[in-house]
Design a protein around this motif. Sequence first.
Motif, PDB file in Angstrom:
ATOM      1  N   ALA A 231      11.243  18.718  19.320  1.00 46.36           N
ATOM      2  CA  ALA A 231      11.164  17.709  20.127  1.00 46.36           C
ATOM      3  C   ALA A 231      12.272  16.896  20.321  1.00 46.36           C
ATOM      4  CB  ALA A 231       9.936  17.057  19.880  1.00 46.36           C
TER       5      ALA A 231
ATOM      6  N   ALA B 107       7.329  14.194  22.564  1.00 47.02           N
ATOM      7  CA  ALA B 107       8.543  13.547  23.678  1.00 47.02           C
ATOM      8  C   ALA B 107       8.559  11.989  23.386  1.00 47.02           C
ATOM      9  CB  ALA B 107       8.465  14.161  24.783  1.00 47.02           C
TER      10      ALA B 107
ATOM     11  N   ARG C  78      11.976  10.606  24.966  1.00 46.20           N
ATOM     12  CA  ARG C  78      12.407  11.625  25.936  1.00 46.20           C
ATOM     13  C   ARG C  78      11.057  12.132  27.108  1.00 46.20           C
ATOM     14  NH1 ARG C  78      14.217  16.876  23.602  1.00 46.20           N
ATOM     15  NH2 ARG C  78      15.563  16.727  25.479  1.00 46.20           N
TER      16      ARG C  78
ATOM     17  N   ILE D 141      10.538  15.518  28.213  1.00 46.30           N
ATOM     18  CA  ILE D 141      10.769  16.953  28.152  1.00 46.30           C
ATOM     19  C   ILE D 141      10.263  18.029  29.203  1.00 46.30           C
ATOM     20  CG2 ILE D 141      10.512  19.137  26.356  1.00 46.30           C
ATOM     21  CD1 ILE D 141      10.174  17.342  24.151  1.00 46.30           C
TER      22      ILE D 141
ATOM     23  N   ASN E  13       5.658  12.183  29.754  1.00 39.69           N
ATOM     24  CA  ASN E  13       6.934  12.294  28.904  1.00 39.69           C
ATOM     25  C   ASN E  13       7.080  13.859  29.005  1.00 39.69           C
ATOM     26  OD1 ASN E  13       6.012   9.766  27.864  1.00 39.69           O
ATOM     27  ND2 ASN E  13       8.137   9.875  27.103  1.00 39.69           N
TER      28      ASN E  13
END
Length: 222
Positions: A79, A101, A106, A108, A144
Amino acid sequence: MSIKNSIIKLKAEIPEFVSLVAVSKTKPNEAIMEAYEIGHRIFGENKVQDLSAKFESLPKDIEWHFIGHLQRNKVKFIAPFVSLIHAVDSLRLLKKINDEAKKNNRVIKCLLQMHIAEEDTKFGLNLSALKEILNNAEFKELKNISIVGLMGMASYSNDDLQVKKEFEFLKSCFEDVKINYFNKSDDFKEISMGMSGDYKIAIEAGSTMIRLGSIIFGARNY
Ligand SMILES: *Cc1c(COP(=O)(O)O)cnc(C)c1O
């Protein structure tokens, strides 16, 4: 042919809108660096442990794609850095990817894998199971992850017509899903289909991303 020459030849041959994922599974870092040295940056691996080890030891501007069947308990290892996960085929897995994520701050990118081959040994969703995921209220809450397209593997067959039919089916599912679920999104645009033996057929059927291993790196070292 050398790794370098294979990549140069392939890049001259494939249309510009098709990205090439060099599938480096089972291959050593030196093989990847040969491709890297001529400017190639997108590599695919199908084992979490191998992908993590290669990420650690190779240049950080490589875009790593995970192309294999991903177990939920292993998502945490990739991840932090993975740039695209090709073969997501359940809401449970998507939720796990979303959680990991989020921990890494982040979003993803993921592709949903469809089952398009005749053999029933391969993973993947049928169109109604795929739509069930997209219609699920829980799915809509996942901030996410970003679904950027679909992925599929054709039958392992010498029957080009059968393979063509399967890729065309994936393309038609893509169009259907795009219109009905992602009409307002520019992110949903990838169709990951085509391997060493069938990438030409896949491109003719509308592939935007081909995953090539043995044609670049030679037979695999198991
Ligand atoms: C191994 C693999 C490839 C590459 O296969 P080749 O036939 O060597 O090109 C592509 N996609 C997936 C999902 C794979 O596991």
